[in-house]
Design a protein around this motif. Sequence first.
Motif, PDB file in Angstrom:
ATOM      1  N   VAL A  50       0.898  -1.162   0.000  1.00  0.00           N
ATOM      2  CA  VAL A  50       0.000   0.000   0.000  1.00  0.00           C
ATOM      3  C   VAL A  50       0.934   1.209   0.000  1.00  0.00           C
ATOM      4  O   VAL A  50       1.506   1.559   1.031  1.00  0.00           O
ATOM      5  CB  VAL A  50      -0.923   0.018   1.242  1.00  0.00           C
ATOM      6  CG1 VAL A  50      -1.778   1.275   1.245  1.00  0.00           C
ATOM      7  CG2 VAL A  50      -1.792  -1.228   1.299  1.00  0.00           C
ATOM      8  N   SER A  98      -5.546  -6.366   9.234  1.00  0.00           N
ATOM      9  CA  SER A  98      -5.600  -6.129   7.783  1.00  0.00           C
ATOM     10  C   SER A  98      -5.883  -7.417   7.022  1.00  0.00           C
ATOM     11  O   SER A  98      -6.711  -7.436   6.105  1.00  0.00           O
ATOM     12  CB  SER A  98      -4.284  -5.514   7.294  1.00  0.00           C
ATOM     13  OG  SER A  98      -4.161  -4.194   7.752  1.00  0.00           O
ATOM     14  N   LEU A  99      -5.212  -8.489   7.398  1.00  0.00           N
ATOM     15  CA  LEU A  99      -5.421  -9.773   6.715  1.00  0.00           C
ATOM     16  C   LEU A  99      -6.853 -10.274   6.887  1.00  0.00           C
ATOM     17  O   LEU A  99      -7.464 -10.779   5.936  1.00  0.00           O
ATOM     18  CB  LEU A  99      -4.429 -10.817   7.226  1.00  0.00           C
ATOM     19  CG  LEU A  99      -2.968 -10.600   6.817  1.00  0.00           C
ATOM     20  CD1 LEU A  99      -2.061 -11.601   7.518  1.00  0.00           C
ATOM     21  CD2 LEU A  99      -2.808 -10.659   5.304  1.00  0.00           C
ATOM     22  N   LEU A 101      -9.497  -8.421   7.407  1.00  0.00           N
ATOM     23  CA  LEU A 101     -10.349  -7.555   6.585  1.00  0.00           C
ATOM     24  C   LEU A 101     -10.256  -7.940   5.113  1.00  0.00           C
ATOM     25  O   LEU A 101     -11.278  -8.062   4.423  1.00  0.00           O
ATOM     26  CB  LEU A 101      -9.976  -6.088   6.791  1.00  0.00           C
ATOM     27  CG  LEU A 101     -10.400  -5.485   8.136  1.00  0.00           C
ATOM     28  CD1 LEU A 101      -9.698  -4.155   8.378  1.00  0.00           C
ATOM     29  CD2 LEU A 101     -11.906  -5.318   8.190  1.00  0.00           C
ATOM     30  N   TYR A 102      -9.032  -8.119   4.604  1.00  0.00           N
ATOM     31  CA  TYR A 102      -8.867  -8.505   3.196  1.00  0.00           C
ATOM     32  C   TYR A 102      -9.539  -9.846   2.916  1.00  0.00           C
ATOM     33  O   TYR A 102     -10.167 -10.023   1.874  1.00  0.00           O
ATOM     34  CB  TYR A 102      -7.385  -8.571   2.815  1.00  0.00           C
ATOM     35  CG  TYR A 102      -6.734  -7.231   2.610  1.00  0.00           C
ATOM     36  CD1 TYR A 102      -7.275  -6.281   1.749  1.00  0.00           C
ATOM     37  CD2 TYR A 102      -5.545  -6.906   3.269  1.00  0.00           C
ATOM     38  CE1 TYR A 102      -6.672  -5.049   1.553  1.00  0.00           C
ATOM     39  CE2 TYR A 102      -4.923  -5.674   3.080  1.00  0.00           C
ATOM     40  CZ  TYR A 102      -5.496  -4.755   2.224  1.00  0.00           C
ATOM     41  OH  TYR A 102      -4.890  -3.536   2.029  1.00  0.00           O
ATOM     42  N   ARG A 104     -12.103 -10.994   4.215  1.00  0.00           N
ATOM     43  CA  ARG A 104     -13.549 -10.782   4.185  1.00  0.00           C
ATOM     44  C   ARG A 104     -13.988  -9.885   3.039  1.00  0.00           C
ATOM     45  O   ARG A 104     -15.139  -9.436   2.997  1.00  0.00           O
ATOM     46  CB  ARG A 104     -14.006 -10.181   5.516  1.00  0.00           C
ATOM     47  CG  ARG A 104     -13.836 -11.137   6.679  1.00  0.00           C
ATOM     48  CD  ARG A 104     -14.289 -10.523   7.959  1.00  0.00           C
ATOM     49  NE  ARG A 104     -14.200 -11.499   9.047  1.00  0.00           N
ATOM     50  CZ  ARG A 104     -14.417 -11.212  10.303  1.00  0.00           C
ATOM     51  NH1 ARG A 104     -14.762  -9.985  10.670  1.00  0.00           N
ATOM     52  NH2 ARG A 104     -14.302 -12.140  11.224  1.00  0.00           N
ATOM     53  N   GLY A 105     -13.037  -9.587   2.135  1.00  0.00           N
ATOM     54  CA  GLY A 105     -13.365  -8.760   0.980  1.00  0.00           C
ATOM     55  C   GLY A 105     -13.444  -7.273   1.286  1.00  0.00           C
ATOM     56  O   GLY A 105     -14.029  -6.519   0.515  1.00  0.00           O
ATOM     57  N   ARG A 106     -12.870  -6.864   2.397  1.00  0.00           N
ATOM     58  CA  ARG A 106     -12.911  -5.457   2.791  1.00  0.00           C
ATOM     59  C   ARG A 106     -11.542  -4.818   2.593  1.00  0.00           C
ATOM     60  O   ARG A 106     -10.570  -5.487   2.268  1.00  0.00           O
ATOM     61  CB  ARG A 106     -13.383  -5.361   4.240  1.00  0.00           C
ATOM     62  CG  ARG A 106     -14.822  -5.898   4.372  1.00  0.00           C
ATOM     63  CD  ARG A 106     -15.342  -5.961   5.759  1.00  0.00           C
ATOM     64  NE  ARG A 106     -15.319  -4.658   6.405  1.00  0.00           N
ATOM     65  CZ  ARG A 106     -15.498  -4.486   7.712  1.00  0.00           C
ATOM     66  NH1 ARG A 106     -15.727  -5.531   8.486  1.00  0.00           N
ATOM     67  NH2 ARG A 106     -15.457  -3.297   8.242  1.00  0.00           N
ATOM     68  N   ASP A 107     -11.464  -3.529   2.800  1.00  0.00           N
ATOM     69  CA  ASP A 107     -10.222  -2.777   2.643  1.00  0.00           C
ATOM     70  C   ASP A 107      -9.393  -2.894   3.918  1.00  0.00           C
ATOM     71  O   ASP A 107      -9.726  -2.299   4.942  1.00  0.00           O
ATOM     72  CB  ASP A 107     -10.538  -1.312   2.335  1.00  0.00           C
ATOM     73  CG  ASP A 107      -9.306  -0.505   1.965  1.00  0.00           C
ATOM     74  OD1 ASP A 107      -8.195  -0.817   2.451  1.00  0.00           O
ATOM     75  OD2 ASP A 107      -9.450   0.450   1.183  1.00  0.00           O
ATOM     76  N   GLY A 108      -8.320  -3.665   3.846  1.00  0.00           N
ATOM     77  CA  GLY A 108      -7.474  -3.904   5.014  1.00  0.00           C
ATOM     78  C   GLY A 108      -6.680  -2.703   5.462  1.00  0.00           C
ATOM     79  O   GLY A 108      -6.103  -2.708   6.546  1.00  0.00           O
ATOM     80  N   TYR A 109      -6.647  -1.662   4.647  1.00  0.00           N
ATOM     81  CA  TYR A 109      -5.965  -0.428   5.047  1.00  0.00           C
ATOM     82  C   TYR A 109      -6.974   0.590   5.580  1.00  0.00           C
ATOM     83  O   TYR A 109      -6.927   0.957   6.753  1.00  0.00           O
ATOM     84  CB  TYR A 109      -5.188   0.163   3.863  1.00  0.00           C
ATOM     85  CG  TYR A 109      -4.560   1.494   4.196  1.00  0.00           C
ATOM     86  CD1 TYR A 109      -3.486   1.574   5.075  1.00  0.00           C
ATOM     87  CD2 TYR A 109      -5.052   2.674   3.654  1.00  0.00           C
ATOM     88  CE1 TYR A 109      -2.929   2.800   5.404  1.00  0.00           C
ATOM     89  CE2 TYR A 109      -4.497   3.898   3.970  1.00  0.00           C
ATOM     90  CZ  TYR A 109      -3.434   3.956   4.847  1.00  0.00           C
ATOM     91  OH  TYR A 109      -2.895   5.168   5.184  1.00  0.00           O
ATOM     92  N   ASN A 112      -8.983  -0.582   8.610  1.00  0.00           N
ATOM     93  CA  ASN A 112      -8.225  -1.014   9.780  1.00  0.00           C
ATOM     94  C   ASN A 112      -8.469  -0.008  10.908  1.00  0.00           C
ATOM     95  O   ASN A 112      -8.303   1.199  10.708  1.00  0.00           O
ATOM     96  CB  ASN A 112      -6.734  -1.083   9.433  1.00  0.00           C
ATOM     97  CG  ASN A 112      -5.903  -1.708  10.513  1.00  0.00           C
ATOM     98  OD1 ASN A 112      -5.978  -1.313  11.671  1.00  0.00           O
ATOM     99  ND2 ASN A 112      -5.080  -2.673  10.146  1.00  0.00           N
TER     100      ASN A 112
END
Length: 128
Positions: A50, A98-99, A101-102, A104-109, A112
């Motif tokens: 990122v 972050s992992l 979230l990612y 789950r298809g979400r924005d890990g940044y 967060n």
Amino acid sequence: MRLLVYLWSLPNTLLAITIGLLLMGRFQLVDGVVEIHGRRVAAVLRRLPVPASAMTLGHAVFGQTLDTLQITRRHERVHVRQYERWGPFFVPAYVLISLILYARGRDGYRENPFEIEAYAVDDPSQRV
């Protein structure tokens, strides 16, 4: 008490200083936080998974330029305080969240909680 928070986050701060030296960064101390910038620092920040204008490790902040460090100072100081609370557990906690979230298809940044807290202090007109 201040000494304890510096010691708690010292492993990350020392890592940042080592990286800054290896990248031949320029160092300055601002309000008890080491700020590091330079051409090679900027190149690394741009190539992160990122891309970042600035990034915090303990009581040290990498920035692409002096101007970037000034613009992002409030945001990055939130991360410094997070390191003071979490110490050596900050990076693993940040990455794990972050992992998840990612996965789950979400924005890990942006989603967060550590970033949500930091972005809450930003002046929208100063975002980079």
